[in-house]
Motif scaffolding. Structure first.
Motif, PDB file in Angstrom:
ATOM      1  N   TYR A  40       1.900  12.035  -9.103  1.00  0.00           N
ATOM      2  CA  TYR A  40       2.039  10.691  -8.543  1.00  0.00           C
ATOM      3  C   TYR A  40       3.508  10.386  -8.220  1.00  0.00           C
ATOM      4  CZ  TYR A  40       2.328   5.589  -8.416  1.00  0.00           C
ATOM      5  OH  TYR A  40       2.597   4.299  -8.062  1.00  0.00           O
ATOM      6  N   GLY A  41       4.399  10.713  -9.166  1.00  0.00           N
ATOM      7  CA  GLY A  41       5.819  10.477  -8.944  1.00  0.00           C
ATOM      8  C   GLY A  41       6.358  11.267  -7.764  1.00  0.00           C
ATOM      9  N   GLU A  42       5.916  12.513  -7.657  1.00  0.00           N
ATOM     10  CA  GLU A  42       6.362  13.365  -6.555  1.00  0.00           C
ATOM     11  C   GLU A  42       5.813  12.870  -5.215  1.00  0.00           C
ATOM     12  OE1 GLU A  42       8.397  16.495  -4.727  1.00  0.00           O
ATOM     13  OE2 GLU A  42       8.555  15.627  -6.745  1.00  0.00           O
ATOM     14  N   ALA A  43       4.533  12.474  -5.205  1.00  0.00           N
ATOM     15  CA  ALA A  43       3.913  11.980  -3.966  1.00  0.00           C
ATOM     16  C   ALA A  43       4.577  10.674  -3.511  1.00  0.00           C
ATOM     17  CB  ALA A  43       2.417  11.750  -4.185  1.00  0.00           C
ATOM     18  N   LYS A  44       4.880   9.818  -4.477  1.00  0.00           N
ATOM     19  CA  LYS A  44       5.522   8.536  -4.151  1.00  0.00           C
ATOM     20  C   LYS A  44       6.905   8.765  -3.560  1.00  0.00           C
ATOM     21  CE  LYS A  44       6.060   3.921  -6.062  1.00  0.00           C
ATOM     22  NZ  LYS A  44       5.940   3.062  -7.223  1.00  0.00           N
ATOM     23  N   ARG A  45       7.608   9.791  -4.088  1.00  0.00           N
ATOM     24  CA  ARG A  45       8.957  10.087  -3.600  1.00  0.00           C
ATOM     25  C   ARG A  45       8.910  10.672  -2.191  1.00  0.00           C
ATOM     26  NH1 ARG A  45      12.602  14.368  -3.862  1.00  0.00           N
ATOM     27  NH2 ARG A  45      11.034  15.736  -4.786  1.00  0.00           N
ATOM     28  N   ARG A  46       7.941  11.558  -1.935  1.00  0.00           N
ATOM     29  CA  ARG A  46       7.878  12.236  -0.648  1.00  0.00           C
ATOM     30  C   ARG A  46       7.303  11.378   0.468  1.00  0.00           C
ATOM     31  NH1 ARG A  46       6.184  18.582  -1.242  1.00  0.00           N
ATOM     32  NH2 ARG A  46       7.773  19.186  -2.757  1.00  0.00           N
ATOM     33  N   PHE A  47       6.314  10.532   0.122  1.00  0.00           N
ATOM     34  CA  PHE A  47       5.623   9.753   1.151  1.00  0.00           C
ATOM     35  C   PHE A  47       6.009   8.291   1.149  1.00  0.00           C
ATOM     36  CE2 PHE A  47       2.954  13.413   0.154  1.00  0.00           C
ATOM     37  CZ  PHE A  47       2.711  13.933   1.417  1.00  0.00           C
ATOM     38  N   ARG A  48       7.216   7.997   0.684  1.00  0.00           N
ATOM     39  CA  ARG A  48       7.690   6.610   0.635  1.00  0.00           C
ATOM     40  C   ARG A  48       7.804   6.052   2.049  1.00  0.00           C
ATOM     41  NH1 ARG A  48      12.549   5.559  -3.302  1.00  0.00           N
ATOM     42  NH2 ARG A  48      10.840   6.119  -4.701  1.00  0.00           N
ATOM     43  N   ARG A  57       0.828  -1.206   0.000  1.00  0.00           N
ATOM     44  CA  ARG A  57       0.000   0.000   0.000  1.00  0.00           C
ATOM     45  C   ARG A  57       0.861   1.253   0.000  1.00  0.00           C
ATOM     46  NH1 ARG A  57      -4.802  -0.469   4.325  1.00  0.00           N
ATOM     47  NH2 ARG A  57      -5.310   1.487   3.286  1.00  0.00           N
ATOM     48  N   GLU A  58       0.396   2.233  -0.765  1.00  0.00           N
ATOM     49  CA  GLU A  58       1.041   3.537  -0.776  1.00  0.00           C
ATOM     50  C   GLU A  58       0.249   4.474   0.131  1.00  0.00           C
ATOM     51  OE1 GLU A  58       3.775   3.998  -2.385  1.00  0.00           O
ATOM     52  OE2 GLU A  58       3.854   2.475  -3.957  1.00  0.00           O
ATOM     53  N   ALA A  59       0.795   5.676   0.355  1.00  0.00           N
ATOM     54  CA  ALA A  59       0.052   6.684   1.111  1.00  0.00           C
ATOM     55  C   ALA A  59      -1.179   7.113   0.320  1.00  0.00           C
ATOM     56  CB  ALA A  59       0.955   7.899   1.369  1.00  0.00           C
ATOM     57  N   TRP A  60      -2.230   7.528   1.027  1.00  0.00           N
ATOM     58  CA  TRP A  60      -3.477   7.917   0.351  1.00  0.00           C
ATOM     59  C   TRP A  60      -3.262   9.096  -0.602  1.00  0.00           C
ATOM     60  CZ3 TRP A  60      -7.158   4.670  -0.064  1.00  0.00           C
ATOM     61  CH2 TRP A  60      -7.408   3.732   0.948  1.00  0.00           C
ATOM     62  N   VAL A  61      -2.316   9.961  -0.247  1.00  0.00           N
ATOM     63  CA  VAL A  61      -1.990  11.092  -1.126  1.00  0.00           C
ATOM     64  C   VAL A  61      -1.490  10.584  -2.475  1.00  0.00           C
ATOM     65  CG1 VAL A  61      -0.502  13.122  -1.422  1.00  0.00           C
ATOM     66  CG2 VAL A  61      -1.416  12.572   0.835  1.00  0.00           C
ATOM     67  N   THR A  62      -0.696   9.507  -2.438  1.00  0.00           N
ATOM     68  CA  THR A  62      -0.151   8.916  -3.663  1.00  0.00           C
ATOM     69  C   THR A  62      -1.277   8.357  -4.534  1.00  0.00           C
ATOM     70  OG1 THR A  62       1.828   8.308  -2.397  1.00  0.00           O
ATOM     71  CG2 THR A  62       1.542   7.279  -4.556  1.00  0.00           C
ATOM     72  N   TYR A  63      -2.210   7.643  -3.912  1.00  0.00           N
ATOM     73  CA  TYR A  63      -3.349   7.123  -4.676  1.00  0.00           C
ATOM     74  C   TYR A  63      -4.222   8.256  -5.210  1.00  0.00           C
ATOM     75  CZ  TYR A  63      -2.300   2.387  -3.054  1.00  0.00           C
ATOM     76  OH  TYR A  63      -1.697   1.179  -2.825  1.00  0.00           O
ATOM     77  N   GLY A  64      -4.343   9.313  -4.417  1.00  0.00           N
ATOM     78  CA  GLY A  64      -5.136  10.463  -4.858  1.00  0.00           C
ATOM     79  C   GLY A  64      -4.582  11.088  -6.122  1.00  0.00           C
ATOM     80  N   ALA A  65      -3.249  11.053  -6.284  1.00  0.00           N
ATOM     81  CA  ALA A  65      -2.616  11.626  -7.476  1.00  0.00           C
ATOM     82  C   ALA A  65      -2.950  10.829  -8.733  1.00  0.00           C
ATOM     83  CB  ALA A  65      -1.111  11.671  -7.281  1.00  0.00           C
ATOM     84  N   ALA A  83      16.777   9.044 -10.395  1.00  0.00           N
ATOM     85  CA  ALA A  83      15.405   8.587 -10.616  1.00  0.00           C
ATOM     86  C   ALA A  83      14.490   9.765 -10.950  1.00  0.00           C
ATOM     87  CB  ALA A  83      14.896   7.855  -9.380  1.00  0.00           C
ATOM     88  N   LEU A  84      14.707  10.899 -10.279  1.00  0.00           N
ATOM     89  CA  LEU A  84      13.878  12.085 -10.515  1.00  0.00           C
ATOM     90  C   LEU A  84      14.094  12.620 -11.924  1.00  0.00           C
ATOM     91  CD1 LEU A  84      11.923  14.199  -9.415  1.00  0.00           C
ATOM     92  CD2 LEU A  84      13.889  15.490  -8.555  1.00  0.00           C
ATOM     93  N   THR A  85      15.357  12.683 -12.359  1.00  0.00           N
ATOM     94  CA  THR A  85      15.666  13.141 -13.722  1.00  0.00           C
ATOM     95  C   THR A  85      15.013  12.233 -14.747  1.00  0.00           C
ATOM     96  OG1 THR A  85      17.797  13.994 -12.968  1.00  0.00           O
ATOM     97  CG2 THR A  85      17.543  13.684 -15.331  1.00  0.00           C
TER      98      THR A  85
END
Length: 307
Positions: A299-307, A127-135, A255-257
């Motif tokens: 989604y990529g940003e949320a996944k990176r921040r809320f990993r 499971r990812e953070a809900w913010v990630t799914y929201g994206a 990964a970000l680049t």
């Protein structure tokens, strides 16, 4: 001076990555829709044949990466399973190009993160953070909007494109599960080296059975168009180049680049395809694609921040 050389080297890799990916996409569309070569399974087999040969040369002779050997029968079975899913994703994508504009094909393909998150949860309960799914909401919403505003919408082409996108995501999740053992992990180039011949063995009989006129039509097209064989060879070589350059860009950038470059690549492919094929686009379609791309970025940003 060394930093300048490094920057030039990475810039060259990115240009190769963009030109290979966009080039093979546009050539696929040209061959399948505009050239009369309506054999997506055989075309995919040509790609896999080139990947088999060029992978072997690159790894065994040029030693671009160290050769990793298959260590067990179970590892071979796992690689064969991945190869079948890989075949399905590539064939589905090529079939969709017969019916859909490249711009819409790319919009649908941008939903890969949605399917990856879905399969990762279903297969591993990760499971990812809900913010990630929201994206992911704008990712799907954008494609729905783009579908409604697509002038050349084709249901079968859309189904094949969605299926190819889902298969591509499923392959990445499956790869993480099947090759999770440290002793069985392969880098992407060695994995391609082993998957490609298996894919050829699957695709050759499939092409002969499902596309029975492929040899006659291909030979006839070769007589009518002197550049037919050259196009097939260049197209197949580009398919390998796209995989090689993706591996090298991944290796030499962050990964970000890579994420930013990947999102921009889709947009560049859309613009170039519209300029070349002159397919009609609407403000709704462009808006839908933009929403999807923004969702992928979020989604990529949320996944990176809320990993």
């Amino acid at each position: 001076m060394s930093s300048k050389k490094q920057a030039l080297f990475i810039s060259s890799l990115i240009i190769l990555w963009y030109s290979s990916n966009i080039g093979v996409l546009l050539l696929n569309k040209y061959l399948l829709s505009n050239y009369g070569f309506r054999f997506p399974i055989f075309l995919t087999m040509c790609h896999m044949s080139a990947c088999s040969i060029l992978s072997y040369i690159s790894i065994v002779f040029l030693k671009i990466v160290p050769l990793q050997m298959i260590k067990s029968r179970s590892q071979l079975v796992k690689i064969a399973t991945l190869s079948l899913v890989f075949c399905g994703s590539v064939v589905g994508g090529n079939i969709s190009l017969r019916y859909l504009a490249v711009s819409f094909n790319q919009a649908v393909g941008a939903t890969t993160p949605f399917f990856t998150a879905l399969f990762a949860y279903l297969a591993t309960f990760k499971r990812e953070a809900w913010v990630t799914y929201g994206a992911l909401v704008p990712v799907v919403t954008g494609v729905v909007i783009a579908s409604g505003g697509e002038p050349s919408f084709h249901l079968f082409g859309f189904v094949m494109c969605i299926s190819a996108t889902a298969a591509r995501a499923f392959k990445s999740v499956l790869q993480g599960i099947l090759l999770s053992n440290e002793g069985e992990k392969l880098n992407s180039m060695n994995l391609l080296l082993y998957m490609s011949p298996i894919a050829v063995l699957v695709l050759l009989p499939a092409a002969l059975i499902m596309e029975p006129s492929v040899l006659d039509v291909t030979l006839e097209l070769g007589k009518q168009h002197k550049y037919m064989w050259l196009l097939l060879v260049v197209n197949s070589a580009m398919a390998y180049s796209a995989n090689l350059s993706n591996f090298l860009v991944t290796k030499h950038t962050s990964a970000l680049t890579l994420q930013v470059l990947g999102n921009a690549k889709g947009a560049v492919a859309v613009v170039i395809s519209i300029l070349i094929f002159r397919n009609p686009v609407t403000a709704i379609g462009i808006g839908g694609y933009t929403i999807t791309v923004m969702g992928v970025i979020a989604y990529g940003e949320a996944k990176r921040r809320f990993r």
